[in-house]
Design an enzyme around this catalytic site. Structure first.
Site, PDB file in Angstrom:
ATOM      1  N   HIS A  61       0.804  -1.271   0.034  1.00  0.00           N
ATOM      2  CA  HIS A  61      -0.053   0.167  -0.112  1.00  0.00           C
ATOM      3  C   HIS A  61       0.972   1.281  -0.027  1.00  0.00           C
ATOM      4  O   HIS A  61       2.156   1.130   0.519  1.00  0.00           O
ATOM      5  CB  HIS A  61      -0.854   0.076   1.224  1.00  0.00           C
ATOM      6  CG  HIS A  61      -1.930   0.918   1.158  1.00  0.00           C
ATOM      7  ND1 HIS A  61      -1.929   2.273   1.558  1.00  0.00           N
ATOM      8  CD2 HIS A  61      -3.248   0.670   0.686  1.00  0.00           C
ATOM      9  CE1 HIS A  61      -3.079   2.818   1.207  1.00  0.00           C
ATOM     10  NE2 HIS A  61      -4.024   1.992   0.618  1.00  0.00           N
TER      11      HIS A  61
ATOM     12  N   ASP B 191      -7.873  -5.290  -0.254  1.00  0.00           N
ATOM     13  CA  ASP B 191      -8.484  -6.063  -1.495  1.00  0.00           C
ATOM     14  C   ASP B 191      -8.218  -7.455  -1.580  1.00  0.00           C
ATOM     15  O   ASP B 191      -8.779  -8.121  -2.325  1.00  0.00           O
ATOM     16  CB  ASP B 191      -8.029  -5.247  -2.558  1.00  0.00           C
ATOM     17  CG  ASP B 191      -8.614  -3.676  -2.649  1.00  0.00           C
ATOM     18  OD1 ASP B 191      -9.651  -3.809  -2.533  1.00  0.00           O
ATOM     19  OD2 ASP B 191      -7.717  -2.966  -3.103  1.00  0.00           O
TER      20      ASP B 191
HETATM   21  N1  CMC Z   1       4.081  -7.592  -5.079  1.00  0.00           N
HETATM   22  C1  CMC Z   1       5.361  -7.480  -5.503  1.00  0.00           C
HETATM   23  N2  CMC Z   1       6.296  -6.458  -5.324  1.00  0.00           N
HETATM   24  C2  CMC Z   1       5.784  -5.371  -4.743  1.00  0.00           C
HETATM   25  C3  CMC Z   1       4.171  -5.453  -4.266  1.00  0.00           C
HETATM   26  C4  CMC Z   1       3.493  -6.347  -4.709  1.00  0.00           C
HETATM   27  N3  CMC Z   1       2.153  -6.303  -4.670  1.00  0.00           N
HETATM   28  N4  CMC Z   1       4.054  -4.045  -4.006  1.00  0.00           N
HETATM   29  C5  CMC Z   1       5.423  -3.243  -4.195  1.00  0.00           C
HETATM   30  N5  CMC Z   1       6.275  -4.183  -4.540  1.00  0.00           N
HETATM   31  C6  CMC Z   1       7.598  -3.990  -4.416  1.00  0.00           C
HETATM   32  C7  CMC Z   1       8.016  -3.033  -5.691  1.00  0.00           C
HETATM   33  O1  CMC Z   1       8.609  -3.817  -6.645  1.00  0.00           O
HETATM   34  C8  CMC Z   1       9.296  -2.204  -4.978  1.00  0.00           C
HETATM   35  O2  CMC Z   1      10.414  -3.110  -5.070  1.00  0.00           O
HETATM   36  P1  CMC Z   1      11.879  -2.652  -5.390  1.00  0.00           P
HETATM   37  O3  CMC Z   1      11.928  -1.625  -3.917  1.00  0.00           O
HETATM   38  O4  CMC Z   1      12.868  -3.909  -5.295  1.00  0.00           O
HETATM   39  O5  CMC Z   1      11.792  -2.170  -6.472  1.00  0.00           O
HETATM   40  C9  CMC Z   1       8.798  -2.043  -3.596  1.00  0.00           C
HETATM   41  O6  CMC Z   1       7.963  -3.225  -3.137  1.00  0.00           O
HETATM   42  C10 CMC Z   1       8.279  -0.901  -3.049  1.00  0.00           C
HETATM   43  O7  CMC Z   1       7.072  -0.643  -3.895  1.00  0.00           O
HETATM   44  P2  CMC Z   1       6.491   0.605  -4.686  1.00  0.00           P
HETATM   45  O8  CMC Z   1       6.062   0.292  -6.199  1.00  0.00           O
HETATM   46  O9  CMC Z   1       7.469   1.853  -4.543  1.00  0.00           O
HETATM   47  O10 CMC Z   1       5.192   1.055  -3.679  1.00  0.00           O
HETATM   48  P3  CMC Z   1       4.373   1.948  -3.853  1.00  0.00           P
HETATM   49  O11 CMC Z   1       3.796   2.450  -2.651  1.00  0.00           O
HETATM   50  O12 CMC Z   1       4.294   2.959  -5.057  1.00  0.00           O
HETATM   51  O13 CMC Z   1       2.952   1.060  -4.255  1.00  0.00           O
HETATM   52  C11 CMC Z   1       0.823  -0.234  -4.513  1.00  0.00           C
HETATM   53  C12 CMC Z   1       1.932   0.605  -3.611  1.00  0.00           C
HETATM   54  C13 CMC Z   1      -0.434  -0.590  -3.883  1.00  0.00           C
HETATM   55  C14 CMC Z   1       0.700   0.334  -5.720  1.00  0.00           C
HETATM   56  C15 CMC Z   1       1.556  -1.591  -4.702  1.00  0.00           C
HETATM   57  O14 CMC Z   1       2.272  -2.150  -3.441  1.00  0.00           O
HETATM   58  C16 CMC Z   1       0.994  -2.530  -5.545  1.00  0.00           C
HETATM   59  O15 CMC Z   1       0.944  -2.423  -6.953  1.00  0.00           O
HETATM   60  N6  CMC Z   1       0.339  -3.489  -4.987  1.00  0.00           N
HETATM   61  C17 CMC Z   1      -0.571  -4.462  -5.832  1.00  0.00           C
HETATM   62  C18 CMC Z   1      -1.759  -3.800  -5.953  1.00  0.00           C
HETATM   63  C19 CMC Z   1      -2.941  -3.783  -5.107  1.00  0.00           C
HETATM   64  O16 CMC Z   1      -3.291  -4.536  -4.258  1.00  0.00           O
HETATM   65  N7  CMC Z   1      -3.249  -2.335  -4.661  1.00  0.00           N
HETATM   66  C20 CMC Z   1      -4.484  -2.197  -3.792  1.00  0.00           C
HETATM   67  C21 CMC Z   1      -3.871  -1.090  -2.785  1.00  0.00           C
HETATM   68  S1  CMC Z   1      -5.045  -0.681  -1.441  1.00  0.00           S
HETATM   69  C22 CMC Z   1      -6.447  -0.016  -2.146  1.00  0.00           C
HETATM   70  C23 CMC Z   1      -6.852   1.311  -1.635  1.00  0.00           C
HETATM   71  O17 CMC Z   1      -6.650   1.646  -0.487  1.00  0.00           O
HETATM   72  O18 CMC Z   1      -7.562   2.008  -2.267  1.00  0.00           O
END
Ligand code: CMC
Length: 436
Positions: free
Chosen positions: A313, A371
């Site tokens: 998240h 989710d």
């Molecule tokens: N699976 C695998 N790796 C992940 C995931 C995941 N679900 N989420 C983050 N990472 C890794 C990412 O690759 C990165 O790794 P590295 O540092 O080696 O490059 C690290 O964790 C940090 O990730 P980030 O993309 O910088 O984190 P973010 O805060 O920008 O992303 C997110 C948050 C929700 C977009 C992401 O975790 C994601 O895509 N999750 C899956 C989709 C999901 O379940 N979304 C629902 C969110 S809850 C809805 C709401 O509250 O409205």
């Protein structure tokens, strides 16, 4: 806003005079630096695409502490609200600022219940859509169309009009979502039944037919009610900011909420529960629990784009408090339906266990989010995957309208008008066609 004794000083390396910027204290959470006079004093803008460091407004509605894994509506922890209140009490809290006492609760339930029907003409409007249209396309149209039906509550400067628009939206969203569902599967619409609770009425409008009554099951009704509570507001997320910006022009409130529905539709926002369920189904098709190891390997591979959907998240870096509650509900619902041995649920539990122990996820603070479980619960309730985001929109409507009304009632509110860092061509002259 409470001014802080501390001031921020902004200095420049080119010798331009430095300036002092005031700071304000929130009741909890980070202080903010007030940059409203920055352009006037320096001729410079700030640059913050994606609003990573920008508070776009001041609000008294919802507070999130991502490090602690804390979510408060009007100061009340989400855990207490989910366990001790129903959705309409939470709606009252979000709209009016406090939980209702028994009398206020009764009046509020009565008011909302009086608005559950939609204008009969809406049925004919709905018929203009293809039967296979995505429910969110239909919902964007239907909610926008409310502005054409309810002219008597659209003077946004009038607090009573804003209140009536809020009541109508909360009351009519379940009716519209159920109508969009029934239209898609070619079944007759089921009118609201006002003797039922908000959530039982929604389940009945979804699953009854004129030839077969639907008997609401308490555990399932409580589960959908909890989904509504957990999704009711989440401070200045993309769809809420969209509603605020759209509404800041003074537009019709139903039109502003339709903008929120449109924004929520995107997979980076409301579409994640659909994606989490599709992921589980994919793993199941390709071998189930046995294949989890292989799947996790792909997720961890730097060169692959596969993500563990329903994990991680942007704000919650400890755990998502909503996920814990949804997990509980998931167990309750599957137990009540005798689906404890459901292969998809078993797969989800095995995946969760492995991911929570894996160094990759632990190091990156990736925990299950709401989710991860809400898709499994909705599937067990019989809600089709394509409707998941529309259910989210139904629940978030109260948050959108509370935030919109808060903004319009704020004497400091102005139309939202961000500026930009222009990176295009400098001034140039148009040449005659033959010389271009
Ligand atoms: N699976 C695998 N790796 C992940 C995931 C995941 N679900 N989420 C983050 N990472 C890794 C990412 O690759 C990165 O790794 P590295 O540092 O080696 O490059 C690290 O964790 C940090 O990730 P980030 O993309 O910088 O984190 P973010 O805060 O920008 O992303 C997110 C948050 C929700 C977009 C992401 O975790 C994601 O895509 N999750 C899956 C989709 C999901 O379940 N979304 C629902 C969110 S809850 C809805 C709401 O509250 O409205």
């Amino acid at each position: 806003m409470t001014p802080s004794d501390v001031k921020a000083t902004l200095s420049f390396s080119d010798g331009s005079p430095s300036i002092e910027l005031p700071l304000y204290k929130g009741s909890i959470g980070p202080d903010v630096i007030d940059i409203r006079k920055l352009y006037g004093q320096t001729g410079k803008f700030t640059y913050d695409p994606g609003f990573l460091s920008t508070a776009s407004c001041n609000s008294t509605i919802t507070y999130i502490d991502g490090d602690k894994g804390e979510l408060l509506y009007r100061g009340y922890p989400i855990e207490q609200l989910a366990e001790q209140c129903d959705f309409l009490e939470v709606c009252h809290l979000l709209i009016y600022g406090d939980l209702p006492d028994a009398e206020k609760r009764g009046n509020f339930v009565k008011t909302i219940t009086n608005h559950t029907m939609v204008n009969e003409q809406m049925q004919f409007f709905l018929r203009g859509f293809r039967r296979d249209a995505h429910p969110m396309a239909v919902m964007t149209g239907l909610v926008g169309a409310l502005s054409a039906f309810y002219h008597d509550s659209t003077d946004v400067q009038n607090p009573r009009h804003r209140e009536i628009a809020a009541h109508r939206l909360i009351a009519k969203m379940p009716t519209l979502v159920a109508m969009a569902y029934k239209y898609g599967i070619g079944q007759p619409y089921i009118y609201p039944k006002n003797s039922l609770s908000y959530s039982a009425n929604f389940m009945r409008m979804m699953f009854a037919t004129p030839c077969e009554e639907y008997e609401p099951n308490d555990v399932l009704v409580r589960a959908i009610d909890r989904i509504f509570i957990l999704h009711a507001d989440h401070e200045q997320n993309a769809s809420t900011s969209t509603v605020r910006l759209c509404g800041s022009s003074g537009t019709n409130p139903f039109a502003a909420i339709a903008a929120g529905v449109a924004c929520l539709w995107g997979p980076a926002h409301g579409g994640a529960n659909e994606a989490a369920l599709s992921m589980l189904e994919d793993i199941q098709r390709n071998g189930g629990v046995e294949k989890i190891g292989e799947f996790i390997k792909q997720v961890k591979d730097k060169n692959s784009t596969v993500k563990l959907m329903g994990f991680g998240h942007r704000v919650y870096k400890n755990y998502d408090p909503r996920a814990k509650l949804m997990r509980e509900t998931c167990h309750e619902v599957l137990g009540a339906l005798g689906l404890g041995n459901d292969p998809l649920f078993k797969l989800a539990m095995a995946l969760e266990k492995i991911a929570l122990e894996d160094e990759y996820f632990v190091a990156r603070k990736l925990y299950p989010n709401v989710d991860f479980y809400s898709g499994i619960v909705q599937r067990a309730l019989g809600i089709p995957v394509s409707l998941f985001t529309a259910i989210f929109a139904l629940a978030r409507t109260v948050g959108w309208i509370a935030q919109l009304n808060e903004m319009i009632g704020d004497p400091e509110y102005k139309i939202g008008r961000p500026r930009q860092l222009y990176a295009g061509a400098a001034r140039r002259d148009v040449k005659p066609l033959a010389q271009r």
